[in-house]
Motif scaffolding. Structure first.
Motif, mmCIF file in Angstrom:
data_model
loop_
_atom_site.group_PDB
_atom_site.id
_atom_site.type_symbol
_atom_site.label_atom_id
_atom_site.label_comp_id
_atom_site.label_asym_id
_atom_site.label_seq_id
_atom_site.Cartn_x
_atom_site.Cartn_y
_atom_site.Cartn_z
ATOM 1 N N SER A 12 6.949 -34.406 5.640
ATOM 2 C CA SER A 12 6.263 -33.183 6.461
ATOM 3 C C SER A 12 5.524 -32.324 5.525
ATOM 4 O O SER A 12 5.537 -32.393 4.412
ATOM 5 C CB SER A 12 7.334 -32.631 7.398
ATOM 6 N N GLY A 13 4.723 -31.453 6.104
ATOM 7 C CA GLY A 13 4.171 -30.379 5.551
ATOM 8 C C GLY A 13 2.621 -30.501 6.139
ATOM 9 O O GLY A 13 2.185 -30.979 6.996
ATOM 10 N N ALA A 14 2.103 -29.221 5.841
ATOM 11 C CA ALA A 14 0.580 -28.806 6.182
ATOM 12 C C ALA A 14 -0.331 -29.579 5.330
ATOM 13 O O ALA A 14 -1.559 -29.505 5.895
ATOM 14 C CB ALA A 14 0.622 -27.438 6.339
ATOM 15 N N THR A 15 -0.125 -29.854 3.886
ATOM 16 C CA THR A 15 -1.142 -30.346 3.337
ATOM 17 C C THR A 15 -0.881 -31.697 2.640
ATOM 18 O O THR A 15 0.639 -31.959 2.565
ATOM 19 C CB THR A 15 -1.465 -29.421 2.490
ATOM 20 N N ALA A 16 -1.467 -32.359 2.102
ATOM 21 C CA ALA A 16 -1.096 -33.577 1.396
ATOM 22 C C ALA A 16 -0.217 -33.279 0.118
ATOM 23 O O ALA A 16 0.775 -33.807 -0.071
ATOM 24 C CB ALA A 16 -2.267 -34.274 0.599
ATOM 25 N N ALA A 17 -0.524 -32.084 -0.453
ATOM 26 C CA ALA A 17 0.342 -31.645 -1.478
ATOM 27 C C ALA A 17 1.717 -31.359 -1.018
ATOM 28 O O ALA A 17 2.543 -31.615 -2.041
ATOM 29 C CB ALA A 17 -0.103 -30.480 -2.376
ATOM 30 N N ASP A 18 1.869 -30.750 0.136
ATOM 31 C CA ASP A 18 3.299 -30.530 0.685
ATOM 32 C C ASP A 18 3.919 -31.992 0.785
ATOM 33 O O ASP A 18 5.265 -31.908 0.337
ATOM 34 C CB ASP A 18 3.151 -29.838 2.061
ATOM 35 N N HIS A 19 3.353 -32.986 1.290
ATOM 36 C CA HIS A 19 3.854 -34.134 1.710
ATOM 37 C C HIS A 19 4.301 -34.788 0.212
ATOM 38 O O HIS A 19 5.384 -35.289 0.091
ATOM 39 C CB HIS A 19 2.944 -35.075 2.472
ATOM 40 N N LEU A 20 3.522 -34.627 -0.898
ATOM 41 C CA LEU A 20 3.691 -35.278 -1.966
ATOM 42 C C LEU A 20 4.895 -34.695 -2.699
ATOM 43 O O LEU A 20 5.867 -35.182 -3.153
ATOM 44 C CB LEU A 20 2.658 -35.110 -2.894
ATOM 45 N N SER A 21 5.203 -33.303 -2.601
ATOM 46 C CA SER A 21 6.285 -32.672 -3.142
ATOM 47 C C SER A 21 7.533 -33.136 -2.422
ATOM 48 O O SER A 21 8.426 -33.131 -3.106
ATOM 49 C CB SER A 21 5.789 -30.971 -2.710
ATOM 50 N N TRP A 22 7.459 -33.336 -0.955
ATOM 51 C CA TRP A 22 8.695 -33.594 -0.502
ATOM 52 C C TRP A 22 9.149 -35.031 -0.909
ATOM 53 O O TRP A 22 10.289 -35.530 -1.022
ATOM 54 C CB TRP A 22 8.564 -33.438 1.125
ATOM 55 N N VAL A 23 7.896 -36.032 -0.971
ATOM 56 C CA VAL A 23 8.401 -37.142 -1.510
ATOM 57 C C VAL A 23 9.084 -37.239 -2.656
ATOM 58 O O VAL A 23 10.026 -37.993 -3.059
ATOM 59 C CB VAL A 23 6.948 -38.082 -1.376
ATOM 60 N N ARG A 24 8.492 -36.597 -3.816
ATOM 61 C CA ARG A 24 9.102 -36.548 -4.976
ATOM 62 C C ARG A 24 10.549 -35.965 -4.777
ATOM 63 O O ARG A 24 11.395 -36.568 -5.644
ATOM 64 C CB ARG A 24 8.352 -35.544 -5.862
ATOM 65 N N MET A 25 10.723 -34.836 -4.149
ATOM 66 C CA MET A 25 11.984 -34.360 -4.073
ATOM 67 C C MET A 25 12.959 -35.258 -3.435
ATOM 68 O O MET A 25 14.160 -35.482 -3.909
ATOM 69 C CB MET A 25 11.965 -33.233 -3.171
ATOM 70 N N ALA A 26 12.531 -35.939 -2.406
ATOM 71 C CA ALA A 26 13.496 -36.918 -1.782
ATOM 72 C C ALA A 26 13.736 -38.091 -2.617
ATOM 73 O O ALA A 26 14.978 -38.544 -2.797
ATOM 74 C CB ALA A 26 12.853 -37.524 -0.474
ATOM 75 N N CYS A 27 12.844 -38.608 -3.384
ATOM 76 C CA CYS A 27 13.058 -39.667 -4.512
ATOM 77 C C CYS A 27 14.211 -39.257 -5.508
ATOM 78 O O CYS A 27 14.924 -39.912 -5.796
ATOM 79 C CB CYS A 27 11.656 -40.087 -5.025
ATOM 80 N N GLU A 28 13.907 -38.058 -5.994
ATOM 81 C CA GLU A 28 14.478 -37.648 -6.996
ATOM 82 C C GLU A 28 16.244 -37.207 -6.708
ATOM 83 O O GLU A 28 17.025 -37.159 -7.345
ATOM 84 C CB GLU A 28 13.919 -36.299 -7.705
ATOM 85 N N ASN A 29 16.348 -37.220 -5.105
ATOM 86 C CA ASN A 29 17.730 -36.805 -4.648
ATOM 87 C C ASN A 29 18.386 -37.859 -4.061
ATOM 88 O O ASN A 29 19.162 -37.444 -2.962
ATOM 89 C CB ASN A 29 17.566 -35.509 -3.793
ATOM 90 N N GLY A 30 17.851 -39.115 -4.045
ATOM 91 C CA GLY A 30 18.856 -40.169 -3.666
ATOM 92 C C GLY A 30 18.068 -40.985 -2.381
ATOM 93 O O GLY A 30 18.690 -41.944 -1.884
ATOM 94 N N ALA A 31 17.050 -40.727 -1.876
ATOM 95 C CA ALA A 31 16.526 -41.477 -0.818
ATOM 96 C C ALA A 31 16.117 -42.801 -1.212
ATOM 97 O O ALA A 31 15.567 -43.014 -2.360
ATOM 98 C CB ALA A 31 15.266 -40.602 -0.263
ATOM 99 N N ASP A 32 16.494 -43.834 -0.399
ATOM 100 C CA ASP A 32 15.987 -44.996 -0.839
ATOM 101 C C ASP A 32 14.657 -45.610 -0.042
ATOM 102 O O ASP A 32 13.956 -46.637 -0.202
ATOM 103 C CB ASP A 32 17.057 -46.282 -0.516
#
Length: 71
Positions: A12-32
């Motif tokens: 989620s997010g208002a910008t592409a950068a927001d989405h990428l930030s969440w993707v990185r965070m989710a990957c780093e914290n165990g999402a598969d």
């Protein structure tokens, strides 16, 4: 074949950068599984964002699903 993940993250997010930030965070914290869900984004920006999200997901061995953009 991999089963459906117990931790499936939808970006989620208002910008592409927001989405990428969440993707990185989710990957780093165990999402598969990550679902990149960016509505009403120009195709070029979507491709660029999806390519970067895929790079991050591959680095963490996470499955990436792209929502709303069949091309």
């Amino acid at each position: 074949m991999k089963k459906i993940s117990r931790l499936h993250f939808i970006s989620s997010g208002a910008t592409a950068a927001d989405h990428l930030s969440w993707v990185r965070m989710a990957c780093e914290n165990g999402a598969d599984w990550i679902q990149l869900r960016m509505k009403n984004i120009p195709p070029g920006e979507m491709r660029t964002t999806a390519a970067e999200a895929l790079r991050v997901c591959r680095e963490h061995q996470v499955i990436l699903i792209i929502n709303d953009h069949v091309h």
